[in-house]
Design an enzyme around this catalytic site. Sequence first.
Site, PDB file in Angstrom:
ATOM      1  N   ARG A  77       2.022   4.180   8.324  1.00 31.23           N
ATOM      2  CA  ARG A  77       2.750   5.324   7.757  1.00 31.23           C
ATOM      3  C   ARG A  77       1.800   6.308   7.078  1.00 31.23           C
ATOM      4  NH1 ARG A  77       6.478   0.840   6.881  1.00 31.23           N
ATOM      5  NH2 ARG A  77       4.843   0.122   5.500  1.00 31.23           N
ATOM      6  N   ARG A  96      -6.237  -0.402  -0.820  1.00 30.16           N
ATOM      7  CA  ARG A  96      -6.351  -1.560  -1.698  1.00 30.16           C
ATOM      8  C   ARG A  96      -7.810  -1.842  -2.004  1.00 30.16           C
ATOM      9  NH1 ARG A  96      -2.252  -0.838  -3.154  1.00 30.16           N
ATOM     10  NH2 ARG A  96      -0.407  -2.151  -3.379  1.00 30.16           N
ATOM     11  N   GLU A 110      -8.134  -4.485 -11.251  1.00 29.90           N
ATOM     12  CA  GLU A 110      -7.565  -3.301 -11.910  1.00 29.90           C
ATOM     13  C   GLU A 110      -7.049  -3.694 -13.285  1.00 29.90           C
ATOM     14  OE1 GLU A 110      -4.770  -1.345  -9.317  1.00 29.90           O
ATOM     15  OE2 GLU A 110      -6.304  -0.970  -7.820  1.00 29.90           O
ATOM     16  N   HIS A 138      -5.379   4.225  -9.659  1.00 31.13           N
ATOM     17  CA  HIS A 138      -4.284   3.792  -8.763  1.00 31.13           C
ATOM     18  C   HIS A 138      -3.087   4.761  -8.871  1.00 31.13           C
ATOM     19  CE1 HIS A 138      -2.493   0.000  -6.686  1.00 31.13           C
ATOM     20  NE2 HIS A 138      -1.918   1.093  -6.240  1.00 31.13           N
TER      21      HIS A 138
HETATM   22  N1  LIG Z   1      -2.875   3.871  -3.738  1.00 28.41           N
HETATM   23  C1  LIG Z   1      -1.587   3.702  -3.808  1.00 28.41           C
HETATM   24  O1  LIG Z   1      -0.956   3.941  -4.826  1.00 28.41           O
HETATM   25  C2  LIG Z   1      -0.854   3.228  -2.613  1.00 28.41           C
HETATM   26  C3  LIG Z   1      -1.460   2.380  -1.727  1.00 28.41           C
HETATM   27  N2  LIG Z   1      -0.779   1.943  -0.632  1.00 28.41           N
HETATM   28  C4  LIG Z   1      -1.454   1.043   0.285  1.00 28.41           C
HETATM   29  O2  LIG Z   1      -1.783   1.741   1.472  1.00 28.41           O
HETATM   30  C5  LIG Z   1      -1.897   0.830   2.548  1.00 28.41           C
HETATM   31  C6  LIG Z   1      -1.198   1.366   3.784  1.00 28.41           C
HETATM   32  O3  LIG Z   1       0.180   1.567   3.532  1.00 28.41           O
HETATM   33  P1  LIG Z   1       1.185   2.010   4.715  1.00 28.41           P
HETATM   34  O4  LIG Z   1       0.541   3.046   5.563  1.00 28.41           O
HETATM   35  O5  LIG Z   1       2.475   2.292   4.092  1.00 28.41           O
HETATM   36  O6  LIG Z   1       1.252   0.652   5.525  1.00 28.41           O
HETATM   37  P2  LIG Z   1       1.614   0.442   7.066  1.00 28.41           P
HETATM   38  O7  LIG Z   1       1.986  -0.968   7.196  1.00 28.41           O
HETATM   39  O8  LIG Z   1       2.544   1.496   7.537  1.00 28.41           O
HETATM   40  O9  LIG Z   1       0.213   0.661   7.798  1.00 28.41           O
HETATM   41  C7  LIG Z   1      -0.833  -0.243   7.750  1.00 28.41           C
HETATM   42  C8  LIG Z   1      -1.586  -0.141   9.069  1.00 28.41           C
HETATM   43  O10 LIG Z   1      -2.766  -0.922   8.985  1.00 28.41           O
HETATM   44  C9  LIG Z   1      -2.976  -1.486  10.269  1.00 28.41           C
HETATM   45  N3  LIG Z   1      -3.870  -2.617  10.180  1.00 28.41           N
HETATM   46  C10 LIG Z   1      -3.575  -3.890   9.802  1.00 28.41           C
HETATM   47  N4  LIG Z   1      -4.676  -4.662   9.899  1.00 28.41           N
HETATM   48  C11 LIG Z   1      -5.678  -3.853  10.328  1.00 28.41           C
HETATM   49  C12 LIG Z   1      -7.056  -4.077  10.618  1.00 28.41           C
HETATM   50  N5  LIG Z   1      -7.599  -5.291  10.489  1.00 28.41           N
HETATM   51  N6  LIG Z   1      -7.796  -3.030  11.028  1.00 28.41           N
HETATM   52  C13 LIG Z   1      -7.249  -1.800  11.160  1.00 28.41           C
HETATM   53  N7  LIG Z   1      -5.939  -1.541  10.944  1.00 28.41           N
HETATM   54  C14 LIG Z   1      -5.169  -2.563  10.510  1.00 28.41           C
HETATM   55  C15 LIG Z   1      -1.583  -1.845  10.743  1.00 28.41           C
HETATM   56  O11 LIG Z   1      -1.535  -1.990  12.141  1.00 28.41           O
HETATM   57  C16 LIG Z   1      -0.776  -0.661  10.259  1.00 28.41           C
HETATM   58  O12 LIG Z   1      -0.671   0.322  11.274  1.00 28.41           O
HETATM   59  C17 LIG Z   1      -1.335  -0.486   2.010  1.00 28.41           C
HETATM   60  O13 LIG Z   1      -2.421  -1.310   1.624  1.00 28.41           O
HETATM   61  C18 LIG Z   1      -0.585  -0.089   0.786  1.00 28.41           C
HETATM   62  O14 LIG Z   1      -0.473  -1.121  -0.135  1.00 28.41           O
HETATM   63  C19 LIG Z   1       0.486   2.362  -0.356  1.00 28.41           C
HETATM   64  C20 LIG Z   1       1.131   3.209  -1.204  1.00 28.41           C
HETATM   65  C21 LIG Z   1       0.523   3.673  -2.435  1.00 28.41           C
HETATM   66  O1  LIG Z   2       2.948   1.012  -2.977  1.00 27.22           O
HETATM   67  C1  LIG Z   2       1.797   0.573  -3.086  1.00 27.22           C
HETATM   68  O2  LIG Z   2       1.269  -0.229  -2.287  1.00 27.22           O
HETATM   69  C2  LIG Z   2       0.984   0.995  -4.225  1.00 27.22           C
HETATM   70  O3  LIG Z   2      -0.166   0.658  -4.270  1.00 27.22           O
HETATM   71  C3  LIG Z   2       1.606   1.743  -5.326  1.00 27.22           C
HETATM   72  O4  LIG Z   2       1.380   0.988  -6.475  1.00 27.22           O
HETATM   73  P1  LIG Z   2       2.164   1.316  -7.836  1.00 27.22           P
HETATM   74  O5  LIG Z   2       3.609   1.114  -7.559  1.00 27.22           O
HETATM   75  O6  LIG Z   2       1.853   2.728  -8.175  1.00 27.22           O
HETATM   76  O7  LIG Z   2       1.633   0.344  -8.849  1.00 27.22           O
END
Ligand SMILES: NC(=O)C1=CN([C@@H]2O[C@H](COP(=O)(O)OP(=O)(O)OC[C@H]3O[C@@H](n4cnc5c(N)ncnc54)[C@H](O)[C@@H]3O)[C@@H](O)[C@H]2O)C=CC1
Ligand SMILES: O=C(O)C(=O)COP(=O)(O)O
Length: 524
Positions: free
Chosen positions: A148, A229, A258, A276
């Site tokens: 996504r 992450r 963190e 974060h």
């Molecule tokens: N910094 C923040 O506050 C936030 C961080 N995140 C993190 O962002 C990351 C991605 O989130 P989304 O896009 O929603 O998840 P998602 O599940 O939609 O996408 C993850 C993608 O990674 C791919 N993937 C899995 N293993 C892999 C590998 N070994 N090599 C390459 N690609 C691989 C999957 O096929 C998938 O397409 C997650 O770790 C989530 O926790 C999400 C929201 C907020």
């Molecule tokens: O949705 C995720 O994976 C996030 O990393 C967001 O984290 P937070 O809810 O802001 O602590």
Amino acid sequence: MIRILVADAMSEEGLAPLLADPTIEVVQKKVSEVEDELDQFDALLVRSATKVTEQLLQKMTNLKIVGRAGVGVDNIDVDAATRYGVVVINAPNGNTISTAEHTFAMMASLVRRIPQAHISVKSREWNRSAFVGVELFGKHLGIIGFGRIGSEVAKRARAFGMHVHVYDPFLTKVRAEKIGVDVCTLDALLAQADIITVHTPLTKETKGLLGPKNLAKTKKGVYLINCARGGIIDEQALIPFLENGHVAGVALDVFEQEPPGDHPLLSFDNVVVTPHLGASTVEAQVNVATQVAEEVLTFLQGKPVTSSINLPTLSKDVYEKIQAFYTLARKMGILASQYMSEPVQEIAITYSGSVADLETTFITRSLLAGFLKPRVASTVNEVNAAMIAKERGIAFSEKFSANGNDYNNSITLTVYGENKTFTLKGTHIAHYGDRIVHFNGFAIDFAPEGHLLYIQHHDKPGMIGKVGNILGDHQVNIATMQVGRQEAGGKAIMMLSLDKPLDDALVETLEQISDIDVVKRLEV
Ligand SMILES: NC(=O)C1=CN([C@@H]2O[C@H](COP(=O)(O)OP(=O)(O)OC[C@H]3O[C@@H](n4cnc5c(N)ncnc54)[C@H](O)[C@@H]3O)[C@@H](O)[C@H]2O)C=CC1
Ligand SMILES: O=C(O)C(=O)COP(=O)(O)O
């Protein structure tokens, strides 16, 4: 009163459906502030700060659901939750845009050195030549993880005139072509990209994905971004690459620990950091809190959730179709478990007729949960039923048959015990309800409900009268009675539905009637 613990900061607007419900008490406190009440909560809502460990789950003995207001569930011990029968849900897309935008803010900050320039001007300096950046236009962006967030980053990168290269081993060609990106190997991405951003979950495979070996394959002067992450880019491994200038800059929103404390990376001028904040926008927080609040409410109302991590997810349509069979299967499991009061090795389920076309995973789990409930001390439900069955050495199988055998639909259950085999067949008739149409080798027709009394006897005149008299003498009213037999004068059964359960003494009295072989109370 249902009690929900909201252990991390969440949008009040998003929680509104829970706060407005008079049957629910919402407690917005950290886990450490409610240590004495942990066993009283039905639901727990968290973001990334609260660690939902096995120890915490053990203390929350009444917990039914954990809602993660966000994407990553790496702060939740999902395996332990599954073992304890606790559903885990998340809000998978509420913060996608915010995180993609934050990634872009980090990218711009990195290449235009905005944070450094900001600090300089705030320090009353005016040093324009120290902050010459590079354009994003025409640069090669490598996106690792094209889910996504990765795909939203790609759309924005294209608008900036960047060339986008994607590595994601699970990406289908069709999806990649639709979005119009260059799908490549990890090595090709590392070799071409001017900027690399990671958007995968943290897994065994992605931990340290950008470690010493892969960092060495990147272009000299590469910029790196991690808004996914901590640990996907190996923090220790970055240090020599920053020291020798191979890596031109790093932007980190997330850290292995963190908060990171006094981390050596924080001393580098070209390391840009945020605490974060990817999901920290008003919009994302309303979205994710609303999503989990609605899902938790749905779950507590006994309806299916759509974003579960440890349950098969069902759409509303599918749920409505399977609901009747789900209940029938649960009752069949309960009946079979009580009848087979001995160890069992195998449970075989055959779905016939219209039910064979449905998503039966849930129905099977419901049946297993019904079967296991009287046998295990811990919570057993659709979340952990299959796991508990396996742990207890009970194999289970599903078969499908288009032919409903005289019924529009039927579920046939065969339980193989150490000494005997038990078979049960049930059907669901619209506007009429659940019926058991075959019980232990006898054709019969009864509703699997309430206080049932099963009697197996010899087919002789007067048997019904004898049973009826004894029950009548003891003020036990018979609500319904169904009989069945294999052949005239052979083995026969009665299934009585009673207004109250029988006590042990009355069961013994019935067992003493000659020509009665088996008397069993069954409670559904
Ligand atoms: N910094 C923040 O506050 C936030 C961080 N995140 C993190 O962002 C990351 C991605 O989130 P989304 O896009 O929603 O998840 P998602 O599940 O939609 O996408 C993850 C993608 O990674 C791919 N993937 C899995 N293993 C892999 C590998 N070994 N090599 C390459 N690609 C691989 C999957 O096929 C998938 O397409 C997650 O770790 C989530 O926790 C999400 C929201 C907020
Ligand atoms: O949705 C995720 O994976 C996030 O990393 C967001 O984290 P937070 O809810 O802001 O602590």
